[in-house]
Design a protein around this motif. Sequence first.
Motif, PDB file in Angstrom:
ATOM      1  N   VAL A  69       1.183  -1.415  -0.345  1.00 18.85           N
ATOM      2  CA  VAL A  69      -0.174   0.033   0.038  1.00 18.85           C
ATOM      3  C   VAL A  69       0.762   1.206   0.405  1.00 18.85           C
ATOM      4  O   VAL A  69       0.756   2.262  -0.577  1.00 18.85           O
ATOM      5  CB  VAL A  69      -0.665  -0.115   1.269  1.00 18.85           C
ATOM      6  N   ASP A  70       2.125   1.123   0.740  1.00 20.50           N
ATOM      7  CA  ASP A  70       2.902   2.182   1.055  1.00 20.50           C
ATOM      8  C   ASP A  70       3.647   2.931  -0.358  1.00 20.50           C
ATOM      9  O   ASP A  70       3.398   3.432  -0.628  1.00 20.50           O
ATOM     10  CB  ASP A  70       3.643   2.197   2.138  1.00 20.50           C
ATOM     11  N   ASP A  71       3.914   1.285  -1.149  1.00 24.20           N
ATOM     12  CA  ASP A  71       4.362   1.763  -2.041  1.00 24.20           C
ATOM     13  C   ASP A  71       3.530   2.505  -3.849  1.00 24.20           C
ATOM     14  O   ASP A  71       3.917   3.056  -4.428  1.00 24.20           O
ATOM     15  CB  ASP A  71       4.914   0.372  -3.218  1.00 24.20           C
ATOM     16  N   PHE A  72       1.903   1.599  -3.564  1.00 26.50           N
ATOM     17  CA  PHE A  72       1.376   2.653  -4.302  1.00 26.50           C
ATOM     18  C   PHE A  72       0.724   3.836  -3.530  1.00 26.50           C
ATOM     19  O   PHE A  72       0.948   4.638  -4.654  1.00 26.50           O
ATOM     20  CB  PHE A  72       0.036   1.850  -4.207  1.00 26.50           C
ATOM     21  N   LEU A  73       0.856   4.333  -2.535  1.00 29.39           N
ATOM     22  CA  LEU A  73       0.476   5.929  -2.568  1.00 29.39           C
ATOM     23  C   LEU A  73       1.509   6.475  -2.639  1.00 29.39           C
ATOM     24  O   LEU A  73       1.244   7.816  -2.098  1.00 29.39           O
ATOM     25  CB  LEU A  73      -0.471   5.637  -1.095  1.00 29.39           C
ATOM     26  N   VAL A  74       2.987   6.651  -2.078  1.00 29.76           N
ATOM     27  CA  VAL A  74       3.933   7.140  -2.579  1.00 29.76           C
ATOM     28  C   VAL A  74       4.244   8.615  -3.589  1.00 29.76           C
ATOM     29  O   VAL A  74       4.425   9.058  -2.787  1.00 29.76           O
ATOM     30  CB  VAL A  74       5.931   6.886  -2.378  1.00 29.76           C
ATOM     31  N   PRO A  75       3.463   7.852  -5.014  1.00 30.20           N
ATOM     32  CA  PRO A  75       4.420   8.939  -5.772  1.00 30.20           C
ATOM     33  C   PRO A  75       2.361  10.555  -6.082  1.00 30.20           C
ATOM     34  O   PRO A  75       2.732  10.846  -6.350  1.00 30.20           O
ATOM     35  CB  PRO A  75       4.128   8.747  -7.106  1.00 30.20           C
ATOM     36  N   TYR A  76       1.662  10.006  -4.862  1.00 27.18           N
ATOM     37  CA  TYR A  76       0.351  10.487  -4.858  1.00 27.18           C
ATOM     38  C   TYR A  76       0.764  11.538  -3.670  1.00 27.18           C
ATOM     39  O   TYR A  76       1.447  11.845  -2.702  1.00 27.18           O
ATOM     40  CB  TYR A  76      -0.575   9.890  -4.406  1.00 27.18           C
ATOM     41  N   HIS A  77       0.028  12.929  -3.810  1.00 32.49           N
ATOM     42  CA  HIS A  77       0.012  13.706  -2.912  1.00 32.49           C
ATOM     43  C   HIS A  77      -0.746  14.768  -2.633  1.00 32.49           C
ATOM     44  O   HIS A  77      -2.614  14.272  -3.028  1.00 32.49           O
ATOM     45  CB  HIS A  77       1.182  15.306  -3.480  1.00 32.49           C
ATOM     46  N   VAL A  78      -1.480  15.429  -1.744  1.00 34.20           N
ATOM     47  CA  VAL A  78      -2.752  15.711  -1.400  1.00 34.20           C
ATOM     48  C   VAL A  78      -3.350  16.442  -2.475  1.00 34.20           C
ATOM     49  O   VAL A  78      -4.411  16.729  -3.073  1.00 34.20           O
ATOM     50  CB  VAL A  78      -2.805  16.770  -0.389  1.00 34.20           C
ATOM     51  N   GLY A  79      -2.821  17.040  -3.395  1.00 30.12           N
ATOM     52  CA  GLY A  79      -3.399  17.921  -4.370  1.00 30.12           C
ATOM     53  C   GLY A  79      -4.309  16.909  -5.323  1.00 30.12           C
ATOM     54  O   GLY A  79      -4.999  16.847  -5.993  1.00 30.12           O
ATOM     55  N   HIS A  80      -3.658  15.592  -5.858  1.00 30.43           N
ATOM     56  CA  HIS A  80      -4.659  13.827  -6.608  1.00 30.43           C
ATOM     57  C   HIS A  80      -5.705  14.127  -5.286  1.00 30.43           C
ATOM     58  O   HIS A  80      -6.554  13.564  -6.292  1.00 30.43           O
ATOM     59  CB  HIS A  80      -3.583  13.125  -6.486  1.00 30.43           C
TER      60      HIS A  80
END
Length: 90
Positions: A9-20
């Motif tokens: 899950v962490d590897d999936f969510l790392v490239p995203y930020h609050v703007g996304h």
Amino acid sequence: MAFTPLPLVDDFLVPYHVGHALLLLFGLSVVGAIPLGSRKIVSANALLFGVLFLLTPGSLLGGASNAFTYRFLGIALLVVAPILFTTARE
């Protein structure tokens, strides 16, 4: 050791930020408001997200270039929302 899905899950969510996340929530809320058939609700939603895009700190939006893009989207929503509200019938 037992298998834990947290690293996946962490590897999936790392490239995203609050703007996304805000952009996804805005899209889902517009799609959710369409069946109600009220342009006033859609315009209130656009106004709320316009304010959110403007007030979110730039560091949470993923850098200077992304912050400019999301702030520009916020300004556009703040311009379009009152026009949509004014032209709505119900």
